[in-house]
Scaffold this motif. Sequence first.
Motif, PDB file in Angstrom:
ATOM      1  N   THR A   1      24.380  -5.367 -20.329  1.00 56.15           N
ATOM      2  CA  THR A   1      24.373  -6.738 -20.810  1.00 56.15           C
ATOM      3  C   THR A   1      24.243  -6.687 -22.326  1.00 56.15           C
ATOM      4  O   THR A   1      23.309  -6.134 -22.859  1.00 56.15           O
ATOM      5  CB  THR A   1      23.194  -7.529 -20.215  1.00 56.15           C
ATOM      6  OG1 THR A   1      23.310  -7.498 -18.798  1.00 56.15           O
ATOM      7  CG2 THR A   1      23.180  -8.958 -20.693  1.00 56.15           C
TER       8      THR A   1
ATOM      9  N   ASN B   1      25.311 -12.877 -17.137  1.00 51.64           N
ATOM     10  CA  ASN B   1      24.342 -12.212 -16.255  1.00 51.64           C
ATOM     11  C   ASN B   1      24.995 -11.042 -15.540  1.00 51.64           C
ATOM     12  O   ASN B   1      25.962 -11.221 -14.821  1.00 51.64           O
ATOM     13  CB  ASN B   1      23.791 -13.225 -15.243  1.00 51.64           C
ATOM     14  CG  ASN B   1      23.158 -14.388 -15.950  1.00 51.64           C
ATOM     15  OD1 ASN B   1      22.134 -14.232 -16.601  1.00 51.64           O
ATOM     16  ND2 ASN B   1      23.777 -15.546 -15.868  1.00 51.64           N
ATOM     17  N   ASN B   2      24.426  -9.862 -15.735  1.00 49.34           N
ATOM     18  CA  ASN B   2      25.050  -8.660 -15.184  1.00 49.34           C
ATOM     19  C   ASN B   2      24.393  -8.111 -13.934  1.00 49.34           C
ATOM     20  O   ASN B   2      24.948  -7.222 -13.318  1.00 49.34           O
ATOM     21  CB  ASN B   2      25.108  -7.561 -16.251  1.00 49.34           C
ATOM     22  CG  ASN B   2      26.426  -7.581 -16.983  1.00 49.34           C
ATOM     23  OD1 ASN B   2      27.308  -8.347 -16.651  1.00 49.34           O
ATOM     24  ND2 ASN B   2      26.556  -6.749 -17.981  1.00 49.34           N
TER      25      ASN B   2
ATOM     26  N   ASP C   1      19.703 -11.598 -11.936  1.00 48.89           N
ATOM     27  CA  ASP C   1      19.906 -12.501 -13.075  1.00 48.89           C
ATOM     28  C   ASP C   1      20.928 -13.579 -12.750  1.00 48.89           C
ATOM     29  O   ASP C   1      20.768 -14.745 -13.113  1.00 48.89           O
ATOM     30  CB  ASP C   1      20.360 -11.721 -14.308  1.00 48.89           C
ATOM     31  CG  ASP C   1      19.267 -10.861 -14.906  1.00 48.89           C
ATOM     32  OD1 ASP C   1      18.074 -11.064 -14.579  1.00 48.89           O
ATOM     33  OD2 ASP C   1      19.615  -9.967 -15.707  1.00 48.89           O
ATOM     34  N   PHE C   2      21.988 -13.190 -12.059  1.00 51.36           N
ATOM     35  CA  PHE C   2      23.028 -14.126 -11.642  1.00 51.36           C
ATOM     36  C   PHE C   2      22.425 -15.243 -10.785  1.00 51.36           C
ATOM     37  O   PHE C   2      22.628 -16.430 -11.046  1.00 51.36           O
ATOM     38  CB  PHE C   2      24.101 -13.357 -10.867  1.00 51.36           C
ATOM     39  CG  PHE C   2      25.189 -14.197 -10.276  1.00 51.36           C
ATOM     40  CD1 PHE C   2      26.305 -14.534 -11.017  1.00 51.36           C
ATOM     41  CD2 PHE C   2      25.117 -14.631  -8.956  1.00 51.36           C
ATOM     42  CE1 PHE C   2      27.330 -15.295 -10.470  1.00 51.36           C
ATOM     43  CE2 PHE C   2      26.127 -15.389  -8.402  1.00 51.36           C
ATOM     44  CZ  PHE C   2      27.239 -15.729  -9.159  1.00 51.36           C
TER      45      PHE C   2
ATOM     46  N   SER D   1      19.884 -17.504 -12.692  1.00 52.32           N
ATOM     47  CA  SER D   1      20.573 -18.475 -13.537  1.00 52.32           C
ATOM     48  C   SER D   1      21.184 -19.605 -12.721  1.00 52.32           C
ATOM     49  O   SER D   1      21.131 -20.767 -13.123  1.00 52.32           O
ATOM     50  CB  SER D   1      21.641 -17.779 -14.374  1.00 52.32           C
ATOM     51  OG  SER D   1      21.025 -16.949 -15.325  1.00 52.32           O
TER      52      SER D   1
ATOM     53  N   GLU E   1      22.503 -19.314 -18.857  1.00 48.58           N
ATOM     54  CA  GLU E   1      21.461 -18.368 -19.296  1.00 48.58           C
ATOM     55  C   GLU E   1      20.103 -18.953 -19.114  1.00 48.58           C
ATOM     56  O   GLU E   1      19.868 -20.097 -19.335  1.00 48.58           O
ATOM     57  CB  GLU E   1      21.647 -18.024 -20.760  1.00 48.58           C
ATOM     58  CG  GLU E   1      22.844 -17.133 -20.983  1.00 48.58           C
ATOM     59  CD  GLU E   1      22.907 -16.680 -22.417  1.00 48.58           C
ATOM     60  OE1 GLU E   1      22.255 -15.679 -22.730  1.00 48.58           O
ATOM     61  OE2 GLU E   1      23.606 -17.335 -23.190  1.00 48.58           O
TER      62      GLU E   1
END
Length: 93
Positions: free
Chosen positions: A36, A47-48, A52-53, A56, A93
């Motif tokens: 990222t 978002n990697n 995180d994906f 978010s 984000e």
Amino acid sequence: MKEVHEVLEEVKDEESFLAFVKVLIADRVPHEGKPTDEACFTEGWANNTIADFLESAVAWAEVSDFGLRQRGELADNKWKQFAVFLYCGKIYE
């Protein structure tokens, strides 16, 4: 091939939802395993990791009342509402 956001706008039923998910997957594949950083974000993936994906996507859903504050028409199209949820996992984000 259409851009992810273009296919997103066409979601209206389960068939078009799955078409959107396939395009989202194809858009994601080149970013797999990359760190990222600023370059990844400029290519559209904020978002990697899956965590995180999803974080978010949930944050977007909580802030926007699952998109209804931004796009009232989502109330009548749950397929598109969930597609927007996934899309926001990519960009929010």
